[in-house]
Design an enzyme around this catalytic site. Structure first.
Site, mmCIF file in Angstrom:
data_model
loop_
_atom_site.group_PDB
_atom_site.id
_atom_site.type_symbol
_atom_site.label_atom_id
_atom_site.label_comp_id
_atom_site.label_asym_id
_atom_site.label_seq_id
_atom_site.Cartn_x
_atom_site.Cartn_y
_atom_site.Cartn_z
ATOM 1 N N LYS A 291 5.504 3.401 8.167
ATOM 2 C CA LYS A 291 5.708 4.553 6.765
ATOM 3 C C LYS A 291 6.529 5.335 6.884
ATOM 4 O O LYS A 291 7.418 6.085 7.426
ATOM 5 C CB LYS A 291 4.408 5.723 6.652
ATOM 6 C CG LYS A 291 4.116 6.058 5.744
ATOM 7 C CD LYS A 291 2.668 7.085 5.525
ATOM 8 C CE LYS A 291 2.579 8.019 4.616
ATOM 9 N NZ LYS A 291 1.292 9.035 4.693
ATOM 10 N N GLY B 259 5.021 8.297 0.351
ATOM 11 C CA GLY B 259 5.384 6.975 1.557
ATOM 12 C C GLY B 259 5.043 5.282 1.301
ATOM 13 O O GLY B 259 3.906 5.354 0.953
ATOM 14 N N GLY C 272 1.153 4.878 0.849
ATOM 15 C CA GLY C 272 -0.237 6.796 1.266
ATOM 16 C C GLY C 272 1.163 7.809 0.174
ATOM 17 O O GLY C 272 1.470 7.891 -0.532
ATOM 18 N N ALA C 273 0.418 8.774 0.571
ATOM 19 C CA ALA C 273 1.017 10.146 -0.198
ATOM 20 C C ALA C 273 2.364 10.313 0.350
ATOM 21 O O ALA C 273 3.294 9.804 1.319
ATOM 22 C CB ALA C 273 1.180 11.367 0.175
ATOM 23 N N PRO D 25 0.513 -0.875 -0.227
ATOM 24 C CA PRO D 25 -0.334 -0.411 0.045
ATOM 25 C C PRO D 25 0.642 1.346 -0.211
ATOM 26 O O PRO D 25 2.069 1.714 0.602
ATOM 27 C CB PRO D 25 -1.047 -0.101 1.310
ATOM 28 C CG PRO D 25 -0.287 -1.302 1.752
ATOM 29 C CD PRO D 25 0.446 -2.057 1.245
ATOM 30 N N ASP E 99 -8.346 14.528 3.477
ATOM 31 C CA ASP E 99 -8.034 13.467 2.419
ATOM 32 C C ASP E 99 -8.944 12.136 2.822
ATOM 33 O O ASP E 99 -8.401 11.223 3.315
ATOM 34 C CB ASP E 99 -6.790 13.388 2.364
ATOM 35 C CG ASP E 99 -6.554 12.396 0.883
ATOM 36 O OD1 ASP E 99 -7.086 12.715 -0.118
ATOM 37 O OD2 ASP E 99 -5.200 12.139 0.742
#
EC number: 2.7.11.25
Length: 467
Positions: A167, A150, A147-148, A145, A253
């Site tokens: 992360k 990362g 994230g922004a 997965p 977000d």
């Protein structure tokens, strides 16, 4: 001050500009402005959690140049929230001094589930990092997965055996906002931050592990969610939003990839775009969020409030019930690189609500997607909505993944008994469409059963089947 207005002259100029732009021109402009397709672009947080950052930056730079060690950057140790925020500010401000200059890791830990040894916390010896394997997919898929800015890894402390999410953020993209909200505000529906460690040129954020994956991952692997699953997730997220909004924090977000399944709950993650308002209306200097879930007032950049999160949740509910984000079926991404103009002119996307949506859920989604933020309900109001509080007899019997798997096995056994002999025999060879479906369902049960038994994970959302 009129809500959503920063001056009549400015409003008239913006409206005049929008009125005379055609769609193709807007698309070209937006494509140039937002060339990257990576959602949730980081920008510096406007909340000031550590007011003396400039003074500390000068002091840190002086110490680094003199060869002395900055207290926050000398080792990995336990500390307070204030220590962690100071560490985050120093790392962010002194990025240029860290490249190739860190002889060992450093960081601040907030929870003793992480166990450093003599000021060190080393990969492989103290903590094991492995690529995150999506529980709803084949173990060999190698899915990680994102994230922004990362990647997310599964981490396990070698001493405490605690499993965590880790992360990874490149140091030149790390901002204090990446840790501020999670460090300062604790709630059961917000992923708990355990600490931050700088290894080389990468900041590692350790937090609660959502080993059930995100809502987006479930949608991609299992398709649209059933309404009682959506109810379960929505109630948890609204509780988290109600808490954040009571503290005047806007998440900015809300979307399926930022809603994660823990063992018995759903939580919000990724607070890199979050801000704490100092007034009733937040006046942004930039667009924050993922455009497909953005509210009309966020797109206009004239000011918005916590109600923007409610709209994003409404868009997320459509995604959960249909398996597709709003707008994209009617306006394919290939033809519309940006949805900002479409959202500004046509929101809300009520046409995208699932056809089989119950009247109560439709009413809730329409309320969340109300174009006028002044008429949009608060998170606390939506929690009381009848759509999220169905009669007990209408609630599913399965309240965990374990019981859901048992129910799935029972249903599969019943189906096999009801199949004609010739179809049952052919299931091994997959000669019919129905038997092929049954074979895939049985395989899904075996895979999920093995995962649940080995990892002892995911007991929500309640569902009759995960297929």
């Amino acid at each position: 001050m009129e809500y959503m207005s920063t001056g009549s002259d400015e409003k008239e100029e913006i409206d005049l500009l929008i009125k005379h732009l055609n769609v193709s021109e807007v698309i070209d402009i937006m494509e140039n402005l937002y060339a990257s397709e990576e959602p949730g672009v980081y920008e510096p947080s406007l909340m000031t959690m550590y007011p003396d950052s400039n003074q500390n930056e000068e002091r840190s730079e002086s110490l680094l140049r003199s060869g002395q060690e900055v207290p926050w950057l000398s080792s990995v140790r336990y500390g307070t929230v204030e220590d962690l925020l100071a560490f985050a500010n120093h790392v962010s401000n002194m990025t240029k001094h860290f490249y190739g200059r860190r002889p060992q890791e450093c960081g601040i830990l907030l929870n003793m589930v992480i166990s450093p040894q003599n000021g060190r916390y080393q990969i492989d010896s103290d903590v094991l990092l492995v690529p995150w394997k999506l529980t709803y997919r084949n173990i060999g898929s190698g899915f990680v997965p994102r994230g922004a800015f990362g990647k997310v890894y599964l981490a396990q402390d070698m001493k405490t055996k605690k499993r965590m999410a880790c992360k990874l953020i490149p140091i030149d993209q790390f901002k204090p906002s990446d840790v501020e909200i999670q460090a300062c505000f604790r709630h059961e529906n917000i992923a708990e931050l355990y600490g931050a460690v700088l290894w080389g040129d990468t900041v590692h954020l350790f937090m609660e592990a959502g080993e059930g994956g995100s809502v987006l991952e479930k949608l991609e692997s299992c398709g649209p969610m059933r309404e009682f699953e959506i109810i379960w997730v929505t109630k948890h997220i609204l509780k988290g939003l109600d808490f954040l909004h009571s503290k005047k924090v806007i998440h900015h977000d809300i979307k399926p990839s930022n809603i994660v399944f823990m063992s018995t709950k759903a939580v919000l993650v990724d607070f890199g775009l979050s801000v704490k308002m100092t007034e009733d209306v937040y006046l942004p200097k930039d667009l924050r969020g993922t455009e497909i879930y953005m509210s009309p007032e966020v797109i206009l950049c004239r000011g918005h409030s916590t109600k923007a999160d409610i709209y994003s949740l409404g868009a997320t509910l459509i995604h959960m019930q249909t398996g597709t984000p709003p707008w994209v079926k009617r306006y394919p991404r290939s033809a519309y690189p940006s949805y900002l103009y479409i959202i500004h002119k046509q929101a809300p996307p009520l046409e995208d609500i699932a056809g089989d949506c119950s009247p109560g859920m439709r009413e809730l989604i329409e309320a969340a997607l109300e174009r006028n933020p002044n008429h949009r309900p608060k998170a606390a109001d939506l929690l009381k909505h009848e759509a999220l509080n169905p009669p007990r007899e209408d609630q599913p019997r399965c309240q965990s993944l374990d019981s859901a798997l048992f129910e799935r096995k029972r249903l599969l056994s019943r189906k096999e008994l009801q199949l004609p002999e010739n179809i049952a025999d052919s299931s091994c060879t997959g000669s019919t469409e129905e038997s092929e479906v049954l074979r895939r369902q049985r395989s899904l049960y075996i895979d999920l059963g093995a995962l649940a038994g080995y990892f002892n994970i995911v007991r929500g959302p309640p569902t009759l089947e995960y297929g």
